[in-house]
Design a protein around this motif. Structure first.
Motif, mmCIF file in Angstrom:
data_model
loop_
_atom_site.group_PDB
_atom_site.id
_atom_site.type_symbol
_atom_site.label_atom_id
_atom_site.label_comp_id
_atom_site.label_asym_id
_atom_site.label_seq_id
_atom_site.Cartn_x
_atom_site.Cartn_y
_atom_site.Cartn_z
ATOM 1 N N GLN A 194 1.140 -1.010 0.393
ATOM 2 C CA GLN A 194 0.088 -0.050 -0.108
ATOM 3 C C GLN A 194 0.674 1.174 0.172
ATOM 4 N N LEU A 195 1.738 1.618 0.601
ATOM 5 C CA LEU A 195 3.514 2.564 0.890
ATOM 6 C C LEU A 195 3.703 2.342 -0.106
ATOM 7 N N LEU A 196 3.217 1.800 -1.726
ATOM 8 C CA LEU A 196 4.422 1.725 -2.633
ATOM 9 C C LEU A 196 6.087 1.402 -2.651
ATOM 10 N N ILE A 197 6.373 0.332 -1.479
ATOM 11 C CA ILE A 197 7.621 0.255 -1.701
ATOM 12 C C ILE A 197 8.133 -1.258 -2.060
ATOM 13 N N PRO A 198 8.706 -0.242 -2.688
ATOM 14 C CA PRO A 198 8.814 -2.165 -3.581
ATOM 15 C C PRO A 198 9.734 -3.038 -3.243
ATOM 16 N N SER A 199 9.753 -4.550 -3.495
ATOM 17 C CA SER A 199 9.561 -5.899 -2.748
ATOM 18 C C SER A 199 11.091 -5.871 -2.438
ATOM 19 N N GLY A 200 12.204 -5.736 -2.771
ATOM 20 C CA GLY A 200 13.589 -5.713 -2.478
ATOM 21 C C GLY A 200 14.480 -4.632 -2.062
ATOM 22 N N ALA A 201 13.223 -3.382 -1.384
ATOM 23 C CA ALA A 201 13.701 -1.994 -0.566
ATOM 24 C C ALA A 201 14.653 -3.084 0.619
ATOM 25 N N PHE A 202 15.227 -1.682 1.157
ATOM 26 C CA PHE A 202 15.643 -1.675 2.402
ATOM 27 C C PHE A 202 15.043 -0.682 3.582
ATOM 28 N N VAL A 203 14.244 -1.134 4.853
ATOM 29 C CA VAL A 203 13.623 0.181 4.907
ATOM 30 C C VAL A 203 13.832 -0.182 6.697
ATOM 31 N N TRP A 204 13.943 1.365 6.578
ATOM 32 C CA TRP A 204 13.769 1.930 8.002
ATOM 33 C C TRP A 204 12.573 2.583 8.390
ATOM 34 N N VAL A 205 12.478 2.017 9.948
ATOM 35 C CA VAL A 205 11.484 2.847 10.348
ATOM 36 C C VAL A 205 12.042 3.586 12.209
ATOM 37 N N PHE A 206 11.623 4.963 12.001
ATOM 38 C CA PHE A 206 11.495 5.439 13.259
ATOM 39 C C PHE A 206 10.093 5.411 13.607
ATOM 40 N N VAL A 207 9.954 5.350 15.407
ATOM 41 C CA VAL A 207 8.521 5.267 16.108
ATOM 42 C C VAL A 207 8.937 5.950 16.670
ATOM 43 N N GLY A 208 8.153 7.366 17.140
ATOM 44 C CA GLY A 208 7.848 8.265 17.865
ATOM 45 C C GLY A 208 7.819 9.584 17.019
ATOM 46 N N ARG A 209 7.853 10.571 19.087
ATOM 47 C CA ARG A 209 6.892 12.146 17.799
ATOM 48 C C ARG A 209 8.519 12.735 17.532
ATOM 49 N N ILE A 210 7.840 13.822 16.767
ATOM 50 C CA ILE A 210 8.707 13.712 15.137
ATOM 51 C C ILE A 210 8.996 14.972 15.639
ATOM 52 N N VAL A 211 9.617 15.094 16.633
ATOM 53 C CA VAL A 211 10.810 16.377 17.115
ATOM 54 C C VAL A 211 11.832 16.759 17.578
ATOM 55 N N ARG A 212 12.832 17.816 17.553
ATOM 56 C CA ARG A 212 14.190 17.914 17.366
ATOM 57 C C ARG A 212 14.674 17.245 18.688
ATOM 58 N N ASP A 213 14.835 16.627 19.293
ATOM 59 C CA ASP A 213 14.907 15.867 20.547
ATOM 60 C C ASP A 213 15.604 14.133 20.595
ATOM 61 N N LYS A 214 14.774 13.991 19.244
ATOM 62 C CA LYS A 214 14.484 12.506 19.307
ATOM 63 C C LYS A 214 15.747 12.521 17.772
ATOM 64 N N GLY A 215 16.034 13.397 17.177
ATOM 65 C CA GLY A 215 17.269 13.488 16.324
ATOM 66 C C GLY A 215 16.168 13.277 15.104
ATOM 67 N N ILE A 216 15.852 13.786 14.401
ATOM 68 C CA ILE A 216 15.164 13.763 13.198
ATOM 69 C C ILE A 216 15.863 14.808 12.099
ATOM 70 N N ASN A 217 16.080 15.366 13.123
ATOM 71 C CA ASN A 217 17.384 16.237 11.984
ATOM 72 C C ASN A 217 18.830 15.801 11.566
ATOM 73 N N GLU A 218 19.030 14.735 12.687
ATOM 74 C CA GLU A 218 19.564 14.457 12.481
ATOM 75 C C GLU A 218 20.100 13.257 11.040
ATOM 76 N N LEU A 219 18.780 12.530 11.046
ATOM 77 C CA LEU A 219 17.848 10.987 11.044
ATOM 78 C C LEU A 219 18.071 11.277 9.559
ATOM 79 N N ILE A 220 17.317 12.954 8.877
ATOM 80 C CA ILE A 220 17.138 13.423 7.694
ATOM 81 C C ILE A 220 18.416 13.571 6.688
ATOM 82 N N THR A 221 18.787 14.007 7.663
ATOM 83 C CA THR A 221 20.761 13.838 7.060
ATOM 84 C C THR A 221 21.789 12.734 6.675
#
Length: 383
Positions: A194-221
């Motif tokens: 449903q999310l249109l992720i190809p079968s052979g793709a490597f997927v990382w998942v983050f679960v939590g609040r999308i905020v600075r203290d969770k390291g989201i800026n560094e994760l996207i970089t």
């Protein structure tokens, strides 16, 4: 006589997501249990226990906080609990103060994280003062990890009130609920399509609040660099943004514009989202003992987390996951890429993760330890 217990958090989401099942368990063990927090809840109950609304807000608000103190004191006087047990900083301060004023004999506060770790200047000193005041008003202070206990002893309070229940965690983990059953695996496969992720793709998942203290800026970089070398890599963000600790505007724009960064918002059931991924990443700046690391491990997914209090206790370096320096996008990128290019290493750590968590953080075991701690406190209070 039936012991009476009142649990207080700042927002009802903390009761729902941090303590599911625990209040009902205490009721089954003979306690009269109530819950209180800001905001209404469905049918006025949480975990089958009556819920009361208090005027609590996370940020300092002098007039509203004193009004909340008065209303909390009124509620406690009316209910007459033997134990008031609080979570979250504001609920801890207001709840412990009101319980002390009302003469409650057992006043317990669980510390599951300290925002002051990432504050500077006057705000840090204010948070230190309120935290220390909470500890003075409490009869027991229960950090939810040994690392957090050590930090408190070194920086805030070093006394007999401190105690970690069991091996740590606020609620343990339901190891039966969080396991990769055929039905859940099928749900994850459907969701991946449903999310249109190809079968052979490597997927990382983050679960939590999308905020600075969770390291989201560094994760996207970090992920942007990985995406250049590995076009089949995807990043799935599961959680909601909070205005009080916003991520950078550039980070928001990158999330919206990237075809390989998928943001699905808050999800009541995170299991299929974790299962559709190859590994979980939590580059947080501060934690107590993160539930999402327990959840991912029980679902046989390795994790990459920051080398900080709480995460250090859950992740066995090189065996169930990898630890990296906080606020370091290069170290994060290198660790993430290591799992992408070595799938067997990734699978091996995932299998080892579940056995490690089941042996330490099983929910029923933690509830029994907590029940024993309550009974010990009641016995001591009535001597």
């Amino acid at each position: 006589m039936t012991p009476k217990l009142l649990r207080i958090t700042t927002v009802p989401e903390s009761l729902r997501t941090l303590l599911p099942g625990q209040l009902a368990y205490m009721r089954e063990q003979g306690f009269t249990v109530w819950a209180a927090s800001a905001g209404p809840v469905s049918q006025g109950q949480i975990d089958g226990c009556r819920h009361f609304i208090l005027s609590l807000v996370r940020r300092p608000a002098l007039v509203r906080d004193f009004w909340a103190l008065y209303k909390t004191w009124q509620l406690i006087r009316r209910l007459g609990p033997d134990i008031v047990h609080t979570h979250t900083p504001k609920a801890g301060l207001i709840g412990m103060w009101a319980a002390r004023m009302a003469g409650v004999p057992i006043r317990l506060h669980t510390v599951a994280g300290l925002p002051l770790m990432e504050k500077k200047g006057p705000m840090r000193w204010l948070l230190i003062f309120t935290e220390q005041l909470t500890y003075r008003l409490a009869t027991g202070v229960w950090p939810n990890s040994f690392g957090l206990e050590m930090y408190i002893r070194q920086h805030l309070y070093n006394g007999p009130k401190l105690r970690v229940i069991g091996k740590g965690s606020s609620n343990g983990i339901d190891t039966n609920h969080f396991q990769p059953t055929p039905n859940l695996i099928q749900q994850a496969d459907v969701l991946r399509k449903q999310l249109l992720i190809p079968s052979g793709a490597f997927v990382w998942v983050f679960v939590g609040r999308i905020v600075r203290d969770k390291g989201i800026n560094e994760l996207i970089t970090a992920f942007r660099k990985i995406a250049v070398e590995c076009p089949n890599a995807y990043l799935l963000l599961v959680g909601y943004e909070e205005a009080e600790d916003p991520i950078d505007l550039e980070t928001k724009q990158l999330i919206r514009s990237s075809e390989t960064i998928l943001s699905v918002g808050y999800q009541a059931d995170v299991r299929p989202y974790i299962l559709l991924a190859n590994a979980l990443v939590l580059p947080s700046y501060r934690e107590g003992l993160p539930n999402v690391l327990l959840q991912a491990a029980c679902l046989e997914r390795p994790v990459i987390a920051t080398d900080i209090v709480g995460c250090q206790e859950v992740v066995v370096e090189g065996k169930t996951g990898l630890l990296v320096l906080p606020k370091n996008s290069t170290a994060l990128r290198d660790a993430m890429l290591r799992l992408v290019v070595d799938p067997s290493f990734c699978h091996q750590m995932g299998y080892a993760a579940r056995a490690h968590i089941v042996g330490r953080y099983d929910q029923q075991g933690l509830w029994q330890e907590l029940l024993l701690a309550y009974k010990q406190a009641l016995t001591a209070a009535h001597r």
